[in-house]
Write an enzyme that holds these catalytic residues in place. Structure first.
Site, PDB file in Angstrom:
ATOM      1  N   SER A 134       0.825  -1.208   0.000  1.00  0.00           N
ATOM      2  CA  SER A 134       0.000   0.000   0.000  1.00  0.00           C
ATOM      3  C   SER A 134       0.862   1.262   0.000  1.00  0.00           C
ATOM      4  O   SER A 134       1.836   1.381   0.751  1.00  0.00           O
ATOM      5  CB  SER A 134      -0.910   0.023   1.230  1.00  0.00           C
ATOM      6  OG  SER A 134      -1.583   1.258   1.329  1.00  0.00           O
ATOM      7  N   LYS A 177     -13.785  -3.081   2.994  1.00  0.00           N
ATOM      8  CA  LYS A 177     -14.629  -1.917   2.711  1.00  0.00           C
ATOM      9  C   LYS A 177     -16.103  -2.147   3.047  1.00  0.00           C
ATOM     10  O   LYS A 177     -16.813  -1.197   3.383  1.00  0.00           O
ATOM     11  CB  LYS A 177     -14.472  -1.490   1.249  1.00  0.00           C
ATOM     12  CG  LYS A 177     -13.094  -0.919   0.931  1.00  0.00           C
ATOM     13  CD  LYS A 177     -13.022  -0.412  -0.503  1.00  0.00           C
ATOM     14  CE  LYS A 177     -11.651   0.184  -0.796  1.00  0.00           C
ATOM     15  NZ  LYS A 177     -11.577   0.772  -2.152  1.00  0.00           N
ATOM     16  N   ASN A 217     -14.191   3.393   2.732  1.00  0.00           N
ATOM     17  CA  ASN A 217     -12.730   3.329   2.678  1.00  0.00           C
ATOM     18  C   ASN A 217     -12.086   4.281   3.677  1.00  0.00           C
ATOM     19  O   ASN A 217     -10.862   4.353   3.750  1.00  0.00           O
ATOM     20  CB  ASN A 217     -12.217   3.629   1.260  1.00  0.00           C
ATOM     21  CG  ASN A 217     -12.245   5.110   0.923  1.00  0.00           C
ATOM     22  OD1 ASN A 217     -13.111   5.854   1.393  1.00  0.00           O
ATOM     23  ND2 ASN A 217     -11.308   5.548   0.092  1.00  0.00           N
ATOM     24  N   ASP A 226     -13.336   7.373  -2.460  1.00  0.00           N
ATOM     25  CA  ASP A 226     -13.029   6.889  -3.811  1.00  0.00           C
ATOM     26  C   ASP A 226     -13.892   7.597  -4.849  1.00  0.00           C
ATOM     27  O   ASP A 226     -13.410   7.969  -5.926  1.00  0.00           O
ATOM     28  CB  ASP A 226     -13.252   5.381  -3.912  1.00  0.00           C
ATOM     29  CG  ASP A 226     -12.172   4.572  -3.223  1.00  0.00           C
ATOM     30  OD1 ASP A 226     -11.031   5.061  -3.131  1.00  0.00           O
ATOM     31  OD2 ASP A 226     -12.469   3.441  -2.773  1.00  0.00           O
ATOM     32  N   GLY A 249     -14.875  -4.282 -16.182  1.00  0.00           N
ATOM     33  CA  GLY A 249     -14.854  -4.930 -14.880  1.00  0.00           C
ATOM     34  C   GLY A 249     -16.126  -4.664 -14.095  1.00  0.00           C
ATOM     35  O   GLY A 249     -16.937  -3.804 -14.456  1.00  0.00           O
ATOM     36  N   GLY A 270     -16.126  -5.234 -10.232  1.00  0.00           N
ATOM     37  CA  GLY A 270     -15.854  -5.413  -8.809  1.00  0.00           C
ATOM     38  C   GLY A 270     -16.242  -4.192  -7.989  1.00  0.00           C
ATOM     39  O   GLY A 270     -17.029  -3.342  -8.422  1.00  0.00           O
ATOM     40  N   ARG A 287     -17.415 -10.536 -17.078  1.00  0.00           N
ATOM     41  CA  ARG A 287     -17.071 -11.917 -17.442  1.00  0.00           C
ATOM     42  C   ARG A 287     -18.159 -12.935 -17.109  1.00  0.00           C
ATOM     43  O   ARG A 287     -18.044 -14.090 -17.498  1.00  0.00           O
ATOM     44  CB  ARG A 287     -15.768 -12.327 -16.730  1.00  0.00           C
ATOM     45  CG  ARG A 287     -14.561 -11.555 -17.211  1.00  0.00           C
ATOM     46  CD  ARG A 287     -13.280 -12.115 -16.605  1.00  0.00           C
ATOM     47  NE  ARG A 287     -12.109 -11.347 -17.012  1.00  0.00           N
ATOM     48  CZ  ARG A 287     -11.442 -11.526 -18.134  1.00  0.00           C
ATOM     49  NH1 ARG A 287     -11.840 -12.452 -18.981  1.00  0.00           N
ATOM     50  NH2 ARG A 287     -10.389 -10.779 -18.419  1.00  0.00           N
ATOM     51  N   TYR A 334      -1.992   1.414 -10.567  1.00  0.00           N
ATOM     52  CA  TYR A 334      -0.811   2.281 -10.481  1.00  0.00           C
ATOM     53  C   TYR A 334       0.491   1.489 -10.394  1.00  0.00           C
ATOM     54  O   TYR A 334       1.575   2.060 -10.502  1.00  0.00           O
ATOM     55  CB  TYR A 334      -0.922   3.253  -9.304  1.00  0.00           C
ATOM     56  CG  TYR A 334      -1.007   2.604  -7.928  1.00  0.00           C
ATOM     57  CD1 TYR A 334       0.133   2.200  -7.251  1.00  0.00           C
ATOM     58  CD2 TYR A 334      -2.236   2.419  -7.305  1.00  0.00           C
ATOM     59  CE1 TYR A 334       0.058   1.623  -5.999  1.00  0.00           C
ATOM     60  CE2 TYR A 334      -2.324   1.850  -6.052  1.00  0.00           C
ATOM     61  CZ  TYR A 334      -1.176   1.452  -5.399  1.00  0.00           C
ATOM     62  OH  TYR A 334      -1.256   0.869  -4.158  1.00  0.00           O
TER      63      TYR A 334
END
Length: 274
Positions: free
Chosen positions: A16, A67, A88, A104, A127, A129, A152, A216
């Site tokens: 992190s 979270k 978060n 976020d 995605g 999630g 997916r 990142y």
């Protein structure tokens, strides 16, 4: 001098960047009595960790898988966090209450605004999630049309449509096999794990719009590098990490931080050293 403490919790947590960013902010703000650490904490250990915290604690940052697990343990949850069922950020008030928030979502908006993206007619999400739900919540504020999510499984597709209904966003879902079609959207938000979008790098259009890739490390991803070569606008995971961390610092310290540049520079140095 008594120390004021904050930390990031999650599992795994060793990579992190939050300690680097928050410590840079404290230094910039002259908060010499503040410290920020990281603790490996899973869902089973979370209640005990919270119970053991003393009055010197000001706040916590939460990453996966905590979270949602943190929410039943809090005294109050902000409307923003409740909208995506993800916290978060936890701030401890003077009277000992634990208040949860989500930085976020405003962090995504701030990172886009920094690149001049204030409004889009349509968007695509790669995605489905937890980060995808935050991206969808952010898009509910700036996207005037439909959002297409490339996923997916049928289960994830149904989940994204439910989030869209809850957030007031028209969501169309498509199978991941058609993900290359997403790259033609004016704004593409990639929320997938490392390597998941590498195969899409060859499908970047001649004149791409804006790609927001939340990764990142590694950076740039293959998709981000190809996007940049085509002249498209790029927003990266470090941009998000810095903007959401600035908001966390503000909520925990009560200070309006001006250390965004210092935090970004500290993050870039840390990533370059890996």
């Amino acid at each position: 001098m008594s120390r004021i403490r904050a930390a990031v919790l999650g599992s795994p947590i060793e990579h992190s960047l939050s300690p680097v960013l928050h410590r840079a902010a404290y230094q910039e703000l002259g908060l010499v009595d503040w410290s920020y650490d990281r603790f490996e904490t899973d869902e089973a250990a979370l209640p005990g960790f919270l119970a053991g915290l003393g009055s010197e604690w000001a706040g916590l940052s939460l990453t996966m898988p905590l979270k949602r697990a943190i929410m039943p343990l809090l005294d109050e949850v902000s409307e923003t966090a409740a909208s995506v069922e993800a916290v978060n950020t936890v701030v401890f008030t003077e009277d000992g209450r634990k208040v949860g928030d989500n930085t976020d979502i405003p962090g995504i908006l701030a990172a886009l605004r920094e690149r001049g993206v204030e409004r889009v007619p349509t968007a695509a999400i790669l995605g489905a999630g937890a980060t995808a739900s935050s991206a969808l919540a952010a898009l509910s504020r700036i996207c005037s049309g439909e959002v297409t999510a490339y996923v997916r499984s049928a289960e994830r597709a149904a989940e994204m449509r439910r989030w869209g209904e809850r957030l007031g966003v028209p969501v169309h879902t498509a199978d991941w096999s058609a993900a290359a079609e997403a790259l033609g959207a004016p704004l593409v938000i990639a929320t997938t794990p490392a390597g998941a979008t590498d195969a899409l790098a060859t499908a970047v259009p001649e004149r791409p719009g804006t790609l927001f890739d939340v990764l990142y490390d590694p950076w740039p991803t293959a998709l981000a590098a190809a996007w940049s070569r085509r002249g498209g606008q790029l927003v990266g995971g470090l941009d998000l990490l810095v903007h959401q961390a600035v908001l966390q610092v503000e909520r925990m310290t009560g200070r309006s931080p001006g250390p965004l540049a210092a935090m970004r520079a500290a993050g870039e140095r840390a990533l370059a050293a890996r």
